[in-house]
Design a protein around this motif. Sequence first.
Motif, PDB file in Angstrom:
ATOM      1  N   LEU A  91      -9.714 -10.621  -6.363  1.00 25.69           N
ATOM      2  CA  LEU A  91      -8.674  -9.599  -6.258  1.00 25.69           C
ATOM      3  C   LEU A  91      -8.855  -8.841  -4.954  1.00 25.69           C
ATOM      4  N   TYR A  92      -7.741  -8.569  -4.261  1.00 29.06           N
ATOM      5  CA  TYR A  92      -7.816  -7.914  -2.960  1.00 29.06           C
ATOM      6  C   TYR A  92      -6.818  -6.771  -2.859  1.00 29.06           C
ATOM      7  N   LEU A  93      -7.253  -5.713  -2.197  1.00 25.95           N
ATOM      8  CA  LEU A  93      -6.339  -4.697  -1.680  1.00 25.95           C
ATOM      9  C   LEU A  93      -6.129  -5.057  -0.217  1.00 25.95           C
ATOM     10  N   ASN A  94      -4.935  -5.539   0.108  1.00 31.09           N
ATOM     11  CA  ASN A  94      -4.693  -6.073   1.448  1.00 31.09           C
ATOM     12  C   ASN A  94      -4.730  -4.981   2.506  1.00 31.09           C
ATOM     13  N   GLU A  95      -5.289  -5.325   3.634  1.00 30.70           N
ATOM     14  CA  GLU A  95      -5.274  -4.450   4.799  1.00 30.70           C
ATOM     15  C   GLU A  95      -4.815  -5.254   6.002  1.00 30.70           C
ATOM     16  N   LYS A  96      -4.015  -4.639   6.851  1.00 28.06           N
ATOM     17  CA  LYS A  96      -3.621  -5.246   8.115  1.00 28.06           C
ATOM     18  C   LYS A  96      -4.104  -4.323   9.231  1.00 28.06           C
ATOM     19  N   TYR A  97      -4.333  -4.901  10.396  1.00 35.64           N
ATOM     20  CA  TYR A  97      -4.958  -4.146  11.477  1.00 35.64           C
ATOM     21  C   TYR A  97      -4.116  -4.234  12.744  1.00 35.64           C
ATOM     22  N   ASP A  98      -4.058  -3.121  13.473  1.00 29.35           N
ATOM     23  CA  ASP A  98      -3.302  -3.094  14.734  1.00 29.35           C
ATOM     24  C   ASP A  98      -3.840  -4.124  15.720  1.00 29.35           C
ATOM     25  N   THR A  99      -5.128  -4.453  15.597  1.00 31.45           N
ATOM     26  CA  THR A  99      -5.735  -5.402  16.530  1.00 31.45           C
ATOM     27  C   THR A  99      -5.218  -6.828  16.331  1.00 31.45           C
TER      28      THR A  99
END
Length: 280
Positions: A91-99
């Motif tokens: 199970l994941y809490l998705n994160e996206k990054y500006d990089t």
Amino acid sequence: MVTPDTFVEYFNSEKFKEIYDTAFEPFKQNTEESRFVESLQIFHREAGDLHQKYHNKLTMNFNRYFYVNDDETHSLTAAFTDDNEIIGIELYLNEKYDTDDVWTKNEYALPLEEAVVSAGGTDVFHNYHYRTENQRYAYDLTNMVEFYHHNGDPGDLNAYFVFGNDVLAPLDGVVVDVKRDVKDNQIGIVNQDEPSGNYVIIEHENGEYSLLAHLKKDSVKVDVGDSVVTGEIVGQVGNSGATTLPHLHFQVMSDKELNKDSIRIRFKDFESLKQGDRVE
């Protein structure tokens, strides 16, 4: 029956016990039913309903499916056997990054003549490195034939198709750090004390540094201060460091120090690469 195609129907209807009953017996032995059901209940309450987004198969009899909610803030990865038994759920809490939008200034060649990407991309499904800042855009490169990593005894390093393959400089540069004397692990043993194992770090133009890691013991052919050109052999693929199977770890960094940020790699011949891609 819970299958990869019906998994979301069961999940969205909160039929978590039925999902658990589909699991591979060793999975059940390591995971209590009540804890499994409670975890999925909490996750569903936070994420809402899911739908299938990705699927891939990297080894024989092993299929991975990636399910996300509509906003793609939460995701679930389920691994099934060919007989549709569940062997793992994450199970994941998705994160996206500006990089993700910051690419290397240089264009790099692949450091192997041929490879299968076993980890790489800008999400946790395709790239387990993605959550770790100093490895976020790293690639794990191996080789397979019909979903097999080896031909022969799985405990024999020399049976692995990628073991001993030449590792190539991905771009012209100057060698700034090497390590060559770390023992190759036997299969199933991980060396956490020296996670990169044997490696070569090359300085390139524009303040970029490539790291080629998990190399075979005593295979490194270059020394600090040597100039290398694209495609020059610098070592061989091994199984040294924090690795369970022979592969090459490749990333580009903002400094020669191993704990510096990784940078998303711009390749010469490919727009992008992700887990499951084969390059020949």
